[in-house]
Design a protein around this motif. Structure first.
Motif, PDB file in Angstrom:
ATOM      1  N   SER A 250       0.824  -1.211   0.000  1.00 33.11           N
ATOM      2  CA  SER A 250       0.000   0.000   0.000  1.00 33.11           C
ATOM      3  C   SER A 250       0.856   1.257   0.000  1.00 33.11           C
ATOM      4  CB  SER A 250      -0.936  -0.004   1.215  1.00 33.11           C
ATOM      5  OG  SER A 250      -0.195  -0.041   2.414  1.00 33.11           O
ATOM      6  N   GLY A 251       2.174   1.104  -0.184  1.00 32.53           N
ATOM      7  CA  GLY A 251       3.087   2.241  -0.228  1.00 32.53           C
ATOM      8  C   GLY A 251       3.706   2.499   1.148  1.00 32.53           C
ATOM      9  N   SER A 252       4.553   3.478   1.181  1.00 32.99           N
ATOM     10  CA  SER A 252       4.816   4.472   0.157  1.00 32.99           C
ATOM     11  C   SER A 252       5.966   4.122  -0.792  1.00 32.99           C
ATOM     12  CB  SER A 252       5.134   5.803   0.846  1.00 32.99           C
ATOM     13  OG  SER A 252       6.229   5.647   1.753  1.00 32.99           O
ATOM     14  N   THR A 253       6.609   2.975  -0.606  1.00 23.86           N
ATOM     15  CA  THR A 253       7.711   2.584  -1.479  1.00 23.86           C
ATOM     16  C   THR A 253       7.207   2.293  -2.886  1.00 23.86           C
ATOM     17  OG1 THR A 253       9.050   1.707   0.326  1.00 23.86           O
ATOM     18  CG2 THR A 253       9.480   0.816  -1.870  1.00 23.86           C
ATOM     19  N   LEU A 254       8.021   2.682  -3.878  1.00 22.19           N
ATOM     20  CA  LEU A 254       7.754   2.347  -5.277  1.00 22.19           C
ATOM     21  C   LEU A 254       8.787   1.295  -5.690  1.00 22.19           C
ATOM     22  CD1 LEU A 254       7.041   2.773  -8.383  1.00 22.19           C
ATOM     23  CD2 LEU A 254       5.471   3.895  -6.811  1.00 22.19           C
ATOM     24  N   PHE A 255       8.310   0.155  -6.161  1.00 24.76           N
ATOM     25  CA  PHE A 255       9.173  -0.960  -6.553  1.00 24.76           C
ATOM     26  C   PHE A 255       9.310  -1.022  -8.073  1.00 24.76           C
ATOM     27  CE2 PHE A 255       8.696  -5.215  -8.474  1.00 24.76           C
ATOM     28  CZ  PHE A 255       9.941  -5.754  -8.188  1.00 24.76           C
ATOM     29  N   SER A 256      10.534  -1.190  -8.541  1.00 24.42           N
ATOM     30  CA  SER A 256      10.762  -1.390  -9.971  1.00 24.42           C
ATOM     31  C   SER A 256      11.618  -2.633 -10.177  1.00 24.42           C
ATOM     32  CB  SER A 256      11.468  -0.180 -10.593  1.00 24.42           C
ATOM     33  OG  SER A 256      10.655   0.972 -10.517  1.00 24.42           O
ATOM     34  N   LEU A 257      11.355  -3.322 -11.267  1.00 18.24           N
ATOM     35  CA  LEU A 257      12.127  -4.498 -11.658  1.00 18.24           C
ATOM     36  C   LEU A 257      12.818  -4.190 -12.974  1.00 18.24           C
ATOM     37  CD1 LEU A 257      10.975  -8.191 -11.543  1.00 18.24           C
ATOM     38  CD2 LEU A 257      11.893  -7.267 -13.672  1.00 18.24           C
ATOM     39  N   CYS A 258      14.077  -4.586 -13.090  1.00 17.43           N
ATOM     40  CA  CYS A 258      14.831  -4.254 -14.303  1.00 17.43           C
ATOM     41  C   CYS A 258      15.919  -5.290 -14.557  1.00 17.43           C
ATOM     42  CB  CYS A 258      15.450  -2.870 -14.182  1.00 17.43           C
ATOM     43  SG  CYS A 258      16.667  -2.724 -12.845  1.00 17.43           S
ATOM     44  N   TYR A 259      16.495  -5.220 -15.753  1.00 21.41           N
ATOM     45  CA  TYR A 259      17.686  -6.013 -16.032  1.00 21.41           C
ATOM     46  C   TYR A 259      18.871  -5.424 -15.270  1.00 21.41           C
ATOM     47  CZ  TYR A 259      15.136  -8.066 -19.995  1.00 21.41           C
ATOM     48  OH  TYR A 259      14.229  -8.719 -20.783  1.00 21.41           O
ATOM     49  N   LYS A 260      19.816  -6.292 -14.921  1.00 22.16           N
ATOM     50  CA  LYS A 260      20.981  -5.872 -14.148  1.00 22.16           C
ATOM     51  C   LYS A 260      21.719  -4.711 -14.824  1.00 22.16           C
ATOM     52  CE  LYS A 260      25.269  -7.750 -12.187  1.00 22.16           C
ATOM     53  NZ  LYS A 260      26.090  -8.987 -12.027  1.00 22.16           N
ATOM     54  N   GLU A 261      21.854  -4.791 -16.159  1.00 22.86           N
ATOM     55  CA  GLU A 261      22.631  -3.761 -16.863  1.00 22.86           C
ATOM     56  C   GLU A 261      21.944  -2.392 -16.874  1.00 22.86           C
ATOM     57  OE1 GLU A 261      20.769  -6.457 -20.126  1.00 22.86           O
ATOM     58  OE2 GLU A 261      21.661  -6.681 -18.129  1.00 22.86           O
ATOM     59  N   ASP A 262      20.657  -2.355 -16.573  1.00 27.44           N
ATOM     60  CA  ASP A 262      19.928  -1.087 -16.540  1.00 27.44           C
ATOM     61  C   ASP A 262      19.794  -0.506 -15.130  1.00 27.44           C
ATOM     62  OD1 ASP A 262      19.438  -1.182 -19.309  1.00 27.44           O
ATOM     63  OD2 ASP A 262      17.664  -2.441 -19.010  1.00 27.44           O
ATOM     64  N   SER A 263      20.147  -1.294 -14.124  1.00 25.93           N
ATOM     65  CA  SER A 263      19.848  -0.906 -12.743  1.00 25.93           C
ATOM     66  C   SER A 263      20.593   0.352 -12.298  1.00 25.93           C
ATOM     67  CB  SER A 263      20.157  -2.062 -11.793  1.00 25.93           C
ATOM     68  OG  SER A 263      21.521  -2.430 -11.840  1.00 25.93           O
ATOM     69  N   GLN A 264      21.856   0.489 -12.698  1.00 25.68           N
ATOM     70  CA  GLN A 264      22.632   1.658 -12.261  1.00 25.68           C
ATOM     71  C   GLN A 264      22.075   2.942 -12.859  1.00 25.68           C
ATOM     72  OE1 GLN A 264      26.864   1.288 -12.851  1.00 25.68           O
ATOM     73  NE2 GLN A 264      27.313   3.223 -11.825  1.00 25.68           N
ATOM     74  N   ARG A 265      21.679   2.883 -14.124  1.00 23.12           N
ATOM     75  CA  ARG A 265      21.093   4.073 -14.760  1.00 23.12           C
ATOM     76  C   ARG A 265      19.777   4.453 -14.085  1.00 23.12           C
ATOM     77  NH1 ARG A 265      20.553   2.119 -19.333  1.00 23.12           N
ATOM     78  NH2 ARG A 265      18.326   1.681 -19.411  1.00 23.12           N
ATOM     79  N   ILE A 266      18.948   3.480 -13.800  1.00 21.77           N
ATOM     80  CA  ILE A 266      17.671   3.765 -13.156  1.00 21.77           C
ATOM     81  C   ILE A 266      17.886   4.326 -11.760  1.00 21.77           C
ATOM     82  CG2 ILE A 266      15.562   2.683 -12.248  1.00 21.77           C
ATOM     83  CD1 ILE A 266      15.854   0.615 -14.561  1.00 21.77           C
ATOM     84  N   GLU A 267      18.778   3.706 -10.991  1.00 29.43           N
ATOM     85  CA  GLU A 267      19.063   4.198  -9.637  1.00 29.43           C
ATOM     86  C   GLU A 267      19.602   5.624  -9.666  1.00 29.43           C
ATOM     87  OE1 GLU A 267      22.102   3.353  -5.914  1.00 29.43           O
ATOM     88  OE2 GLU A 267      21.584   1.666  -7.226  1.00 29.43           O
TER      89      GLU A 267
END
Length: 293
Positions: A250-267
């Protein structure tokens, strides 16, 4: 004895109260025999003295231990918490699961995970958090005749979880009150279809399907309105390569799933845009609750 339980992210968009997965962020407790009762607490919640004096873990542990051993004993409980409190990452489920499992382990009574899951259901009546906390991995769960029915899928190491943890909570009680009392047939069908598609995508490892399958119109928008920045968090994650981005529980955290190679850019993108929020990248946990003597 040392016991650890992972954080969990539930709902995953359309899978309201039924889908969840485990993240490598742990609450850990070490329990030692002692001449007198004592508690130490490090990490999340350590600045809250109420957690020592009114500890849900100890209350549940004592109930189960007394029922098993038919006597009282004193222990020293050393808690190290990584799972944020009241942020939608399953902190209460971690407490419930670890308390029950450790009472059985201390007394040397074997406890199958399926039984542990059903004992935990008495304290947490929705299975979406307690199931991955016990089992690890991605889980589909429902309750029938007061018993959890679930199917589990391990998550590969090339996937990462990126969680954005806001600096304030969303009340679970208020979040549920924000939901409509009734839903249209069209909205119900939409979520059933997307929850089914999301489950199929996880089970068949069709990761590219997750962005479409994780869409929800039943609960997320109503809850996220309590913290409008979350819409921008979600958009930023998806625009930078996340395979899916959903409200965690129910929040407030927002969860995202990604490929390992994209994780640093997203973070990095999320940290830059939301410097007042905590952003963590973690592996997924495929083990669930763990006990070490």
């Amino acid at each position: 004895m040392r016991i650890s339980v992972p954080a969990t992210s539930a709902n995953l968009g359309p899978g309201f109260d039924s889908l969840g997965l485990a993240i490598s962020l742990y609450n850990q407790v070490v329990i030692r025999p002692s001449k007198f009762h004592s508690v130490s607490l490090r990490g999340e919640g350590s600045n809250n003295p109420m957690l020592k004096d009114n500890n849900m873990f100890i209350a549940i542990f004592n109930d189960f231990y007394f029922n098993l051993a038919k006597k009282k004993r004193n222990f020293r409980f050393e808690f190290t918490n990584e799972v944020p409190l009241s942020r939608g990452l399953g902190s209460s489920s971690a407490v419930i699961v670890s308390a029950i499992a450790s009472a059985y382990a201390i007394e040397g009574v074997k406890l199958e995970k399926e039984k542990l899951l059903n004992l935990a259901l008495a304290y947490e009546n929705h299975p979406d958090n307690i199931t991955p906390a016990v089992m690890g991995g991605f889980n589909v769960a429902s309750v029938q005749d007061n018993e959890v029915k679930s199917i589990r899928k391990e998550l590969p190491r090339f996937l990462k979880a990126v969680v954005v943890i806001p600096n304030r909570p969303i009340s679970t009680q208020l979040a549920r009150k924000a939901l409509p009392f009734k839903y249209s047939k069209e909205d119900t069908i939409f979520n059933i279809a997307h929850s089914s598609l999301l489950t199929a995508a996880f089970m068949t490892e069709n990761w590219e399907m997750l962005k479409t399958a994780s869409k929800d119109i039943v609960h997320q928008k109503y809850r996220m309105k309590q913290m409008p920045e979350l819409f921008d968090v979600q958009k930023t994650a998806l625009n930078n390569g996340a395979l899916m981005s959903t409200l965690s529980g129910s929040g407030s955290t927002l969860f995202s799933l990604c490929y390992k190679e994209d994780s640093q850019r997203i973070e990095s993108s999320l940290k830059k845009r939301f410097p007042h929020f905590r952003v963590l990248t973690r592996n997924f946990d495929n083990s669930g609750v763990r006990i070490e003597d």
